[in-house]
Write an enzyme that holds these catalytic residues in place. Structure first.
Site, PDB file in Angstrom:
ATOM      1  N   GLU A 180      26.112  13.641   0.751  1.00  0.00           N
ATOM      2  CA  GLU A 180      24.948  13.273   1.536  1.00  0.00           C
ATOM      3  C   GLU A 180      24.401  14.531   2.214  1.00  0.00           C
ATOM      4  OE1 GLU A 180      23.238   9.345   2.511  1.00  0.00           O
ATOM      5  OE2 GLU A 180      25.201   9.647   1.627  1.00  0.00           O
ATOM      6  N   LYS A 219      30.212   6.819   7.351  1.00  0.00           N
ATOM      7  CA  LYS A 219      29.030   6.632   6.518  1.00  0.00           C
ATOM      8  C   LYS A 219      27.926   7.541   7.045  1.00  0.00           C
ATOM      9  CE  LYS A 219      26.053   3.301   4.348  1.00  0.00           C
ATOM     10  NZ  LYS A 219      25.001   4.315   4.322  1.00  0.00           N
ATOM     11  N   ARG A 232      27.058  -0.896  -8.076  1.00  0.00           N
ATOM     12  CA  ARG A 232      27.337  -1.253  -6.695  1.00  0.00           C
ATOM     13  C   ARG A 232      28.654  -1.992  -6.741  1.00  0.00           C
ATOM     14  NH1 ARG A 232      24.418  -0.941  -2.409  1.00  0.00           N
ATOM     15  NH2 ARG A 232      22.455  -0.639  -3.493  1.00  0.00           N
ATOM     16  N   ARG A 290      18.661  10.185  -5.082  1.00  0.00           N
ATOM     17  CA  ARG A 290      18.651   8.862  -5.693  1.00  0.00           C
ATOM     18  C   ARG A 290      17.459   8.769  -6.627  1.00  0.00           C
ATOM     19  NH1 ARG A 290      21.226   4.929  -2.341  1.00  0.00           N
ATOM     20  NH2 ARG A 290      20.510   3.299  -3.724  1.00  0.00           N
ATOM     21  N   LYS A 309      30.636  -0.714   2.380  1.00  0.00           N
ATOM     22  CA  LYS A 309      30.030  -0.070   3.548  1.00  0.00           C
ATOM     23  C   LYS A 309      30.001  -1.021   4.730  1.00  0.00           C
ATOM     24  CE  LYS A 309      25.360  -0.796   1.683  1.00  0.00           C
ATOM     25  NZ  LYS A 309      24.168  -0.115   1.184  1.00  0.00           N
TER      26      LYS A 309
END
Lengths: 344, 650
Positions: free
Chosen positions: B294, B246, B435, B266, B441
């Site tokens: 990311e 992550k 989600r 985002r 996660k």
């Protein structure tokens, strides 16, 4: 007034509150001082103790006693003149109605250097439960500026009162409980009269009822109110101070509809803040236009602005060619009703 | 012919929406309006877009550039009040548009002004976006405002300034669209997640063509989001998952077509100019594609650096050369939404993964664009731990019971400088805007909550004069409910900067406390969740502290109360007030089974040995739930979380 003598009647901000050196007098101090004028009985204009020499109107003296157990050494009737021992020389003090709430007074000091007027919290025009406020001609004016911004323009009061009564009646007709959030001293009594005139039955919070009783003792005619009692099924309009909004006796009741009644209702955020179903712009303060009218009518050569939007209001006055300066009132919350019951 | 739809109608609807506390009522009011103006296609489109926050098309790289100072300048000219007075009025209302609307009320005849049609409003957005010079924007705005009545002034400025303040956030707009045209809400959401454009969705809904909504390169799709492990409350099959690190950076989509590269963060905001090295690196291929991943600050050996360092690169229109050298970034890609073969949202992860690897290969060796390694869950972790922990042969281990089994991977990820792990289901399609339990996660046992600041208080002593105590809230449906207060974790400089920002957001003051518009997101660490009557949320956090300011997150994406409830329930289930941290769980750092790097070349096989079955992509009306694999019923929906009874055998 002697040329340049407005300097002799200067007003300064001290930690305890506004101070007039020429009179050796504090105006609505927030801390105990020996010589003070208390303009009215709202908590944000009152210190924890009163000093040896304290001037206020008779009504304010009575309300201060009822509300805070405070003593006033020199309660004055409207227009009653007293000699005031002042550094500047022979001075006469009188009080004139400031509108706002019962007992609210403007201080009028006639000195060898001219006349100084302090409005306290102020509104011109007649009220339902108090004497009408009006501009007083003077040389130096100390004026509140709670709503001293041009966005604050209030609709005519009788129209708003009719709207409120109409809204309450409609809620009751629909088997809902109208709840009015209103400051317990002043606004609540005004609403009681307005509702009573429309024949609506009133259930009032203890804080409101105590002030209603104090008003009645001072000769103000108010309609009957009932106390809040669990299980009371008889319909009525609930009048409570804003801080009681979240209390169980409100939350527990089903079908309540909440209305917030204040000058702050003029801005959108008020509804969100009090999670209200309705808001009504009804203030016991002067709006911007009223402040401007009062300054102009007074003819003052120097204007001090204080409370709320003192700085922008002074700037606007200066733009109009008036010698205006803001005074920061230390230790004061600047918003109407904020320092007292408005805030939970 | 019906008269054109007007800004006045829209403004009256906004006023009515503002006047009601009921989200249902707001939705009905907006839905009615959308239906009323439905014949006017352009009006419908601009209305939906404005309600969703932006009057331009989703892929439109321009911005209207109507900032505070421009509005002040124009409004000062219109009302005759100097900027200082306007600013004071805006502070009192908490909103510049509202203040100017109130001032316009003072102009004689203001109520009788001709007003704007909604087509005019769309043209205004376009004209403002097309003019690059401030000197041009001013007169354009002035001419439009001169035709507006007070209420139109208020809402025109609010819409241009990015906050209607009537409770018309994205979700409400979508349900209003569904209601107006009698479409299934799931279909509307599905279409929105793919197009990112409420205006387009409104048109499609009107014409009953929602199923045609498609993802396009250049137009951001809503991100697929991972569910915290604590919230996953049903069994899952390790064989169906891969493990990725992550990455603690800025979630971003990087789109490329021809020479055009666009980066979306985002909230679907465009951050292209902030990361020129990513843009340059993407230009090394002739292929088209849209990647999800990311952006992270990297050190000399490519090791990730803390988020705080990356923060330097946010909030600037374009980084200086010095900053590019000091804080180099990499884009770590882990998904692909489209390539030259078309969109891939409906393909299973394994497909998207191989397409991603092929795409990145066309860039040549690059330090800036990388693929996040993925490893099969079974191969990398002690499967034995799963067996041991499984309560019975008939049941698969619960997600929480899997914690020990991923522990060595977790530690390895932490040692590589990452935040934790993401478990990804290999047969899941890209569930845009959801989600989902297809991505899980694993941060810390009790990781953090992203909360929105709702109030701030002036500090005492050393912190006098700055707003150093923050009250923060999480979402409960459309409403923010306070959950706590924190005053530690930020540096003095950060507090100063935050104070300056919050002052601008302040709406009201009560003594030392100031209510602020909920726009700043904080990441809050804490030691546990407990019930509390003190906050409206009904919960309080134990020892909350501020980890960082989440400027990459719009307030709408802060955590929900349901997440807090889930953490609380997980806490109870674990039999502890406070969950043990991963470090307390069995297993040692020297565990030999460290995860291999590189991605699997083919999907891992399920327990039974049968090939992993890709889940069907959803179609409108069947989106979401129907698509979830049989073994993994969606255990957790934010809106309807109900704690489940404890599992037998514990």
């Amino acid at each position: 007034m002697i040329e340049g003598s407005e300097e002799a009647l200067a007003v300064v901000a001290r930690p305890e509150g506004l101070y007039v050196p020429a009179l050796d007098l504090f105006l609505d101090p927030s801390a105990p001082v020996p010589r003070a004028f208390v303009s009215h009985a709202h908590g944000d204009h009152v210190a924890a103790e009163t000093g040896a020499i304290t001037v206020s109107s008779r009504e304010t003296a009575a309300l201060l006693a009822a509300r805070f157990g405070l003593a006033v050494s020199r309660p004055l009737a409207w227009g009653e003149a007293i000699a005031w021992e002042a550094p500047i020389g022979p001075t006469v003090i009188t009080l004139m109605p400031a509108g706002h709430v019962l007992g609210a007074a403007q201080l009028v000091a006639d000195t060898p250097a001219g006349r100084l007027v302090y409005t306290g919290d102020y509104q011109s025009g007649p009220g339902l439960t108090h004497a009408a406020g009006a501009p007083v001609p003077c040389d130096v004016l100390v004026i509140e500026a709670t709503f001293g911004l041009p966005i604050f323009r209030f609709p005519p009061r009788d129209g708003v009162r009719a709207d409120i009564a109409g809204w309450c009646a409609a809620r009751l007709a629909g088997d809902e409980i109208p709840v009015l959030l209103a400051y317990s001293l002043g606004k609540a009594q005004e609403l009681c009269v307005a509702l009573g005139e429309d024949g609506l039955s009133i259930v009032a919070h203890g804080a409101v009822r105590r002030m209603c009783a104090a008003y009645s003792e001072l000769g103000v005619r108010l309609p009957e109110t009932r106390a809040i009692v669990a299980g009371d099924a008889e319909p009525g309009v609930l009048v409570i101070p804003p801080w009681a909004r979240g209390q169980p006796f409100v939350k527990r009741r089903k079908n309540t509809r909440i209305a917030y009644v204040s000058g702050w209702a003029r801005i959108d955020a008020a509804r969100e803040r009090f999670d209200a179903d309705a808001v009504f712009t009804l203030s016991d303060h002067a709006d911007f236009d009223d402040l401007l009218f009062t300054v102009r009518t007074s003819g003052a050569r120097r204007v001090y602005t204080t409370y709320g939007h003192a700085a922008p209001f002074a700037a606007i006055l200066r733009d109009l060619g008036i010698d205006a300066r803001p005074l920061e009132a230390h230790g004061r919350d600047t918003q109407e009703e904020a320092a007292g019951e408005g805030i939970s | 012919m019906t008269p054109p739809a007007t800004l006045r109608e829209l403004s009256s609807t906004f006023e009515a929406m503002r006047a009601t506390r009921s989200p249902r009522m707001k939705e009905a009011l907006l839905g009615d309006l959308l239906l009323t103006i439905a014949d006017d296609a352009e009006a419908l489109q601009i209305t939906a877009r404005i309600c969703a926050g932006r009057g331009l098309a989703a892929g439109d790289p321009r911005s209207v550039g109507v900032g505070w100072s421009l509005v002040m300048e124009v409004a000062s000219g219109m009302t005759g009040y100097p900027p200082g007075i306007l600013a004071a009025c805006a502070r009192a209302t908490g909103d510049l548009g509202e203040a100017i609307g109130l001032l316009v009320e003072r102009s004689p005849g203001a109520d009788d002004r001709p007003g704007l049609t909604l087509v005019d409003v769309a043209a205004l957005w376009d004209a403002l976006a097309s003019s690059s010079r401030r000197a041009d924007k001013g007169p354009i705005l002035f001419r439009a405002l001169a035709r507006c009545s007070p209420i139109e002034t208020k809402y025109l400025l609010r819409s241009l300034g990015g906050g209607l303040r009537v409770g018309a956030q994205e979700t409400l707009v979508l349900s209003a669209i569904a209601r107006a045209f009698d479409r299934d809400l799931e279909s509307v959401r599905w279409a929105f997640a793919r197009t990112g454009d409420a205006g387009v969705v409104a048109g499609l809904a009107r014409d009953d063509r929602l199923a045609e909504a498609s993802f396009e390169i250049g137009r951001p799709a809503a991100f697929m989001l991972a569910t915290p492990l604590e919230s996953v409350r049903s069994a899952l099959d390790p064989a169906m998952y891969v493990i990725e690190d992550k990455i603690d950076g800025i979630r971003a989509q990087v789109h490329k077509r021809g020479d055009e590269v666009a980066i979306f963060a985002r909230g679907l905001s465009r951050v292209t100019e902030q990361f020129p090295e990513v843009v340059e690196a993407m230009r090394l291929t002739s292929a088209s594609g849209a990647l999800d991943g990311e952006i992270v600050a990297v050190g000399p050996e490519g090791r990730p650096r803390p988020f705080m360092i990356l923060a330097e690169r946010i909030h600037r229109k374009a980084p200086t050369r010095a900053m590019l050298t000091r804080v180099p970034v990499a884009f770590v890609a882990y998904d692909l939404l489209a390539d030259d073969a078309g969109e891939s949202l409906d393909s299973p992860w394994t497909d998207r993964r191989s397409r991603l690897e092929r795409f990145v290969a066309t860039l040549g060796p690059s330090a800036v664009i990388r693929v996040n390694p993925a490893a099969p869950m079974r191969a990398s972790d002690a499967g034995a731990a799963v067996e041991v922990d499984a309560p019975g042969a008939d049941a698969e281990p619960s997600a929480a019971a899997l914690l020990p089994s991923v522990q060595s991977s977790f530690r390895a990820a932490r040692e590589r400088g990452h935040e934790g792990l993401v478990l990804k289901r290999v047969d899941a399609y890209y569930e845009a805007g959801r989600r989902t339990a297809s991505w899980i996660k694993v941060k810390q046992a009790f990781a953090t909550l992203d909360c929105v600041i709702t109030a701030a208080e002036e500090g005492h002593g050393k912190r006098a004069g700055v707003w150093s105590d923050y009250t923060f809230a999480v979402w409960n449906g459309p409403e923010l409910v306070n959950i706590g207060k924190a005053y530690s974790g930020l540096t003095d400089r950060e507090i100063e900067a935050l104070t300056a920002r919050l002052r601008k957001l302040a709406t009201e003051r009560f003594g030392r406390a100031h209510l602020v518009r909920p726009e700043v997101v904080l990441e809050i660490a804490f030691d546990g969740v407990q019930r509390s009557a003190r906050h409206k949320s009904g919960f309080a956090l134990r020892f909350p502290r501020i980890l960082r300011i989440r400027d990459d997150k719009p307030p709408e994406q802060a955590d929900a109360l349901a997440t807090v409830r889930a953490i609380f329930a997980a806490q109870l289930e674990s039999g502890h007030r406070e969950e043990p941290s991963l470090a307390d769980l069995p297993g040692s750092p020297e565990d030999p089974s460290s995860p291999p790097s590189g991605a699997p070349s083919r999907p891992p096989r399920s327990r039974s040995g049968a090939p992993a079955r890709p889940s069907r992509p959803p179609r409108p009306a069947a989106a979401g739930r129907a698509a979830s694999p049989a073994q993994l019923a969606f255990p957790f929906a934010e809106a309807d979380f109900v704690p489940r009874p404890r599992r037998r055998g514990r």
